[in-house]
Every structure is written in structure tokens, then in C-alpha cells.
Design a protein around this motif. Structure first.
Motif, PDB file in Angstrom:
ATOM      1  N   GLY A 307      27.706  10.764 -73.049  1.00 40.31           N
ATOM      2  CA  GLY A 307      28.325  11.394 -71.860  1.00 40.31           C
ATOM      3  C   GLY A 307      27.065  12.096 -70.992  1.00 40.31           C
ATOM      4  O   GLY A 307      27.357  12.876 -70.100  1.00 40.31           O
ATOM      5  N   ASP A 308      25.634  11.651 -71.163  1.00 41.74           N
ATOM      6  CA  ASP A 308      24.517  12.146 -70.518  1.00 41.74           C
ATOM      7  C   ASP A 308      24.815  13.588 -70.543  1.00 41.74           C
ATOM      8  O   ASP A 308      24.438  14.393 -69.597  1.00 41.74           O
ATOM      9  N   CYS A 309      25.044  14.126 -71.647  1.00 42.05           N
ATOM     10  CA  CYS A 309      25.096  15.667 -71.722  1.00 42.05           C
ATOM     11  C   CYS A 309      23.985  16.311 -72.056  1.00 42.05           C
ATOM     12  O   CYS A 309      22.910  15.699 -72.703  1.00 42.05           O
ATOM     13  N   LEU A 310      23.671  17.557 -71.992  1.00 42.00           N
ATOM     14  CA  LEU A 310      22.850  18.230 -72.131  1.00 42.00           C
ATOM     15  C   LEU A 310      23.377  19.415 -72.852  1.00 42.00           C
ATOM     16  O   LEU A 310      24.292  20.423 -72.414  1.00 42.00           O
ATOM     17  N   PRO A 311      23.379  19.488 -74.209  1.00 36.37           N
ATOM     18  CA  PRO A 311      24.190  20.393 -75.067  1.00 36.37           C
ATOM     19  C   PRO A 311      24.053  22.150 -74.607  1.00 36.37           C
ATOM     20  O   PRO A 311      24.863  22.610 -74.420  1.00 36.37           O
ATOM     21  N   SER A 312      22.941  22.309 -74.290  1.00 33.27           N
ATOM     22  CA  SER A 312      22.855  23.761 -74.079  1.00 33.27           C
ATOM     23  C   SER A 312      23.327  23.958 -72.662  1.00 33.27           C
ATOM     24  O   SER A 312      23.727  25.072 -72.454  1.00 33.27           O
ATOM     25  N   ARG A 313      23.378  23.156 -71.625  1.00 31.24           N
ATOM     26  CA  ARG A 313      24.263  23.371 -70.397  1.00 31.24           C
ATOM     27  C   ARG A 313      25.565  23.065 -70.612  1.00 31.24           C
ATOM     28  O   ARG A 313      26.516  24.016 -70.060  1.00 31.24           O
ATOM     29  N   ASP A 314      25.891  21.976 -71.043  1.00 32.66           N
ATOM     30  CA  ASP A 314      27.533  21.467 -71.271  1.00 32.66           C
ATOM     31  C   ASP A 314      28.388  22.157 -71.971  1.00 32.66           C
ATOM     32  O   ASP A 314      29.643  22.408 -71.743  1.00 32.66           O
ATOM     33  N   PHE A 315      28.071  22.253 -73.354  1.00 34.28           N
ATOM     34  CA  PHE A 315      28.933  22.916 -74.439  1.00 34.28           C
ATOM     35  C   PHE A 315      29.509  24.434 -73.832  1.00 34.28           C
ATOM     36  O   PHE A 315      30.545  24.556 -73.979  1.00 34.28           O
ATOM     37  N   PRO A 316      28.701  25.350 -73.685  1.00 37.55           N
ATOM     38  CA  PRO A 316      28.905  26.560 -73.222  1.00 37.55           C
ATOM     39  C   PRO A 316      29.887  26.519 -72.058  1.00 37.55           C
ATOM     40  O   PRO A 316      30.824  27.196 -71.756  1.00 37.55           O
ATOM     41  N   MET A 317      29.491  25.671 -70.816  1.00 34.60           N
ATOM     42  CA  MET A 317      30.240  25.691 -69.918  1.00 34.60           C
ATOM     43  C   MET A 317      31.667  24.962 -70.145  1.00 34.60           C
ATOM     44  O   MET A 317      32.784  25.716 -69.549  1.00 34.60           O
ATOM     45  N   LEU A 318      31.930  24.202 -70.814  1.00 36.23           N
ATOM     46  CA  LEU A 318      33.121  23.345 -71.300  1.00 36.23           C
ATOM     47  C   LEU A 318      33.986  24.392 -72.086  1.00 36.23           C
ATOM     48  O   LEU A 318      35.460  24.492 -71.941  1.00 36.23           O
ATOM     49  N   ILE A 319      33.235  24.993 -73.153  1.00 29.84           N
ATOM     50  CA  ILE A 319      34.125  26.020 -73.836  1.00 29.84           C
ATOM     51  C   ILE A 319      34.628  27.184 -72.890  1.00 29.84           C
ATOM     52  O   ILE A 319      35.893  27.756 -72.980  1.00 29.84           O
ATOM     53  N   GLY A 320      33.876  27.551 -71.830  1.00 26.22           N
ATOM     54  CA  GLY A 320      34.436  28.608 -70.959  1.00 26.22           C
ATOM     55  C   GLY A 320      35.590  28.118 -70.043  1.00 26.22           C
ATOM     56  O   GLY A 320      36.548  28.969 -70.036  1.00 26.22           O
ATOM     57  N   LEU A 321      35.495  26.775 -69.780  1.00 26.04           N
ATOM     58  CA  LEU A 321      36.820  26.276 -69.076  1.00 26.04           C
ATOM     59  C   LEU A 321      38.057  26.276 -70.008  1.00 26.04           C
ATOM     60  O   LEU A 321      39.034  26.671 -69.620  1.00 26.04           O
ATOM     61  N   TYR A 322      37.750  25.910 -71.347  1.00 28.88           N
ATOM     62  CA  TYR A 322      38.734  25.852 -72.112  1.00 28.88           C
ATOM     63  C   TYR A 322      39.506  27.305 -72.445  1.00 28.88           C
ATOM     64  O   TYR A 322      40.439  27.475 -72.506  1.00 28.88           O
ATOM     65  N   LEU A 323      38.513  28.372 -72.656  1.00 28.70           N
ATOM     66  CA  LEU A 323      39.066  29.674 -72.770  1.00 28.70           C
ATOM     67  C   LEU A 323      39.820  30.214 -71.374  1.00 28.70           C
ATOM     68  O   LEU A 323      40.716  30.986 -71.735  1.00 28.70           O
ATOM     69  N   GLN A 324      39.420  29.777 -70.388  1.00 27.59           N
ATOM     70  CA  GLN A 324      40.015  30.018 -69.378  1.00 27.59           C
ATOM     71  C   GLN A 324      41.445  29.343 -68.990  1.00 27.59           C
ATOM     72  O   GLN A 324      42.294  29.495 -68.093  1.00 27.59           O
ATOM     73  N   GLY A 325      41.915  28.371 -69.892  1.00 22.17           N
ATOM     74  CA  GLY A 325      42.930  27.484 -69.704  1.00 22.17           C
ATOM     75  C   GLY A 325      42.823  26.375 -68.587  1.00 22.17           C
ATOM     76  O   GLY A 325      43.828  25.732 -68.409  1.00 22.17           O
ATOM     77  N   ARG A 326      41.768  25.806 -68.540  1.00 19.98           N
ATOM     78  CA  ARG A 326      41.456  24.919 -67.425  1.00 19.98           C
ATOM     79  C   ARG A 326      41.041  23.457 -68.047  1.00 19.98           C
ATOM     80  O   ARG A 326      40.941  22.632 -67.367  1.00 19.98           O
ATOM     81  N   LEU A 327      40.803  23.559 -69.274  1.00 21.13           N
ATOM     82  CA  LEU A 327      40.246  22.405 -70.281  1.00 21.13           C
ATOM     83  C   LEU A 327      41.334  22.210 -71.289  1.00 21.13           C
ATOM     84  O   LEU A 327      41.032  22.997 -72.231  1.00 21.13           O
ATOM     85  N   ASN A 328      42.297  21.421 -71.197  1.00 23.64           N
ATOM     86  CA  ASN A 328      43.090  20.843 -72.435  1.00 23.64           C
ATOM     87  C   ASN A 328      42.314  20.206 -73.599  1.00 23.64           C
ATOM     88  O   ASN A 328      42.829  19.121 -73.826  1.00 23.64           O
ATOM     89  N   LEU A 329      41.551  21.045 -74.502  1.00 22.43           N
ATOM     90  CA  LEU A 329      40.943  20.711 -75.456  1.00 22.43           C
ATOM     91  C   LEU A 329      41.715  20.563 -76.737  1.00 22.43           C
ATOM     92  O   LEU A 329      41.683  19.802 -77.726  1.00 22.43           O
TER      93      LEU A 329
END
Length: 366
Positions: A307-329
Motif C-alpha cells: 500500500g506504499d505505506c510508511l508505517p510511522s505515518r499511516d498506522f497511527p493515523m488509521l488507528i485514530g480513524l478507527y477509534l473515532q468510528g470512521r474506519l470499519n476495521l
């Protein structure tokens, strides 16, 4: 003192996995030992068992994992004991030409732990994707540990370690999906559904899911697909064009990894549109396309690594969206299992009964 733990091992091509005693050394310089709390059963692990990656048996399987750092070696400053982390298999070096150009997600020199985990008799193990996380504790390079908010459930957080991140990143990072785009995703397993979810979060207006399995298409709707196409009974290229005003989709994401489906993706995109290959082909596969069509249709043909990801950038951001209820992980977790049920989980995966089975270790139970 080195650790003695239980882990899931593939000893030979096509052989059922076994639960064995694993010796995990104390972390050396630049390394960390992580208490694994949960690890997803990814199709890549099955590829390892089947000899589809390489033949460096025996493999210590598992790589989509979250857990808590137990200990670190000399010189480690980015993580510390007690940190809650997601493991990643592309620990960037910071020194190669991609990193020095400010494109670390393309790092050409990613690294793993230097020391080796072994079986009880001293046989060296090959950890899946440099991680090996179907085990109570694993040894990794410290750069493979990405700190995230500990409020995220391990069974969910760990999935960002591979397949879910690959799909989300294929849409958001590689495909550049943005507001109002039309997107088609061919192949609706875990990676494809993550691409659908990523497209939805990015604001795509039309999201078309393509698969041969009606159950998978139904799951795709749950992640944001606005339309579904069963390509067993319907020409997917014509269907995608019809659903996009006769033009084709702005972005088509191929999450299967086969020449046939790649050609469908190529011809299902709009002029100057983008094709993203995130499905993993096997070494013998060949692709043939008329060069004039490649030239005449313009646009971009891209491959998406992790996913052309940078873990240090993307993981915390996506976990934040999940905890806000905005990302259905949560939707990716079909079941949680114990470490001795991995072989059964492979069978369910092959039958298309689950998106992800997730191994939970007792300390992670909630």
C-alpha cells in the motif's frame, strides 16, 4: 535469558502446520522482543506453507500482529518496553536512495532482526515476512515496531500489519483516490475490501466491487461498495463502463494478481485513468497487452508495495480513524481463534468462509 515459547511452524511444502517450541534470543543491538497479543491469518502465510514464496523451510508463520514490547537491545531509542505496537515488514533504512529522496515508502533496503529464532534442536527458522508472529513472543528489528494508541483492540490493530494496510494504501496512497472519483475493485477478499473501505473514506462517489462470489460481494457492500458485479455471470469491463457513464472508472484496483483480471482492470479504466496492481502474482505468470493500447489510453499503470505505506505515518493515523468510528476495521475480523487452530483457519480461508481469522493469545482476551 532467551525465551522458550510456542509457535506455528510450516516444516515442508503443503504439509499441515505444527505447534512447536521456539527459542527466541534476547534482543541484540537494534532489535526488540514483542509479546504478541493477536495475529491475523493472512493468505501470504498460506503461500509460505505451500512453497509459493520460497523454499527456506521451516517457516515460523504469522505477520499481521499487534503486541507489547517486552525488551529492546542496545541502541534502540524508537520504542521501549511496555509500548503497544503494530508489527510491520518494511522497516525503512533511512539511508538508501529512496529514503534520501524523501520517499521512504519505497525503501530499497528494509531490514529485519539480525539474530535468528530456532526450533528446540537448533534448526534456524525463516520468519514469515521477517516477523514470524504465530508465536507468544517474537524477535524483530526495532524499526518493525510502530507505536499506536493502546485503546485499539489487538485483534483489529494487527491487521494493519499487512493485508488491510495493503488495500487501504492501494486506494489512498498509490491510487490517489479522492473526492468524487469512480473506483472499481477487482477481487473482494481482505485486501480488496480494504481498498473499497479506503476509497469510501477518501470520498469516492462510485465504488464498484467485482468478484465471482456473492458472499464476498455482500461483504464488500459493508465496506462501502455502491455497486457489485459478479464476473462469473457478467462481463466486468462492460458492467464497470455502464456504471460510469460509458467511460470506465477513474481508478481500478486489481486485488487478485492474475493476467486475466489485470487485463479487465486495464480496459475497465477511463482514458487517462489509473490501474493499481496490489494482488500478488506468481513467478510464472506473463502479461500481454497491445502496446498501442498502453500508449493510446494514457494514464498510469502502478504497482502497490504494501500500500506504499510508511508505517510511522499511516498506522497511527488509521488507528485514530478507527477509534473515532470512521474506519470499519472490526468488519475484517470474522473470528478469533487459538494458536492451535491455524490449519483450520487456512481451510476456511480457501473455502472463502472468512475475511480474517485472528489468533488471540490468552493475555489479549477482552
Amino acid at each position: 535469558m532467551p525465551y522458550e515459547v510456542q509457535g506455528v511452524v510450516a516444516r515442508g511444502k503443503g504439509k499441515p502446520v505444527t505447534l512447536e517450541t521456539i527459542h527466541v534470543p534476547d534482543p541484540g543491538p537494534g532489535e526488540a522482543v514483542v509479546n504478541v497479543q493477536a495475529c491475523g491469518v493472512c493468505h501470504t502465510d498460506l503461500h509460505y506453507r505451500e512453497g509459493g514464496i520460497n523454499d527456506d523451510f521451516p517457516f515460523l508463520l504469522g505477520h499481521e500482529a499487534a503486541g507489547v514490547v517486552e525488551a529492546v537491545g542496545a541502541g534502540v531509542t524508537d520504542v521501549a518496553p511496555g509500548d503497544y505496537v503494530i508489527l510491520n515488514w518494511r522497516a525503512v533504512c533511512g539511508e538508501c536512495r529512496a529514503c534520501l529522496r524523501g520517499r521512504p515508502w519505497y525503501c530499497f533496503n528494509t531490514h529485519n532482526a539480525t539474530q535468528k529464532m530456532t526450533l528446540a534442536d537448533g534448526t534456524v527458522l525463516s520468519p514469515a515476512l521477517g516477523i514470524g508472529a504465530f508465536v507468544e513472543k517474537t524477535l524483530v528489528a526495532s524499526g518493525q515496531c510502530t507505536k499506536v494508541d493502546p485503546a485499539a483492540r489487538p485483534a483489529v490493530a494487527g491487521l494493519l500489519g499487512c493485508g488491510v494496510m495493503a488495500g487501504l494504501g492501494a486506494a489512498i496512497n498509490t491510487g490517489g483516490v479522492t473526492r468524487g472519483d469512480s473506483v472499481a475493485v477487482i477481487g473482494c477478499g481482505g485486501v480488496g475490501d480494504a481498498a473499497i473501505l479506503g476509497s469510501s473514506v477518501a470520498g469516492a462517489g462510485t465504488i464498484i466491487a467485482v468478484d465471482v462470489d456473492d458472499q464476498k460481494l455482500e461483504w464488500a457492500r459493508g465496506f462501502g461498495a455502491t455497486h457489485t458485479v459478479n464476473s462469473r455471470t457478467t462481463d466486468p469491463v462492460e458492467a464497470i463502463r455502464e456504471l460510469t457513464g460509458g467511460n470506465g472508472a477513474d481508478v481500478v484496483i486489481e486485488a487478485v494478481g492474475r493476467p486475466e483480471t489485470y487485463k479487465q482492470a486495464f480496459y475497465a479504466r477511463d482514458l487517462a485513468g489509473t490501474v493499481v496492481l496490489v494482488g500478488v502474482p506468481t513467478p510464472e505468470m506473463q502479461l500481454e497487452l497491445p502496446l498501442l493500447d498502453v500508449f493510446g489510453r494514457g494514464g498510469s499503470l502502478k504497482s502497490s508495495w504494501y500500500g506504499d505505506c510508511l508505517p510511522s505515518r499511516d498506522f497511527p493515523m488509521l488507528i485514530g480513524l478507527y477509534l473515532q468510528g470512521r474506519l470499519n476495521l472490526e468488519g475484517f475480523v470474522s473470528e478469533t481463534i487459538s494458536i492451535d487452530q491455524v490449519e483450520d483457519a487456512f481451510a476456511k480461508m480457501e473455502r472463502g468462509e472468512v475475511l480474517r481469522s485472528v489468533v488471540e493469545f490468552p493475555a489479549a482476551a477482552v
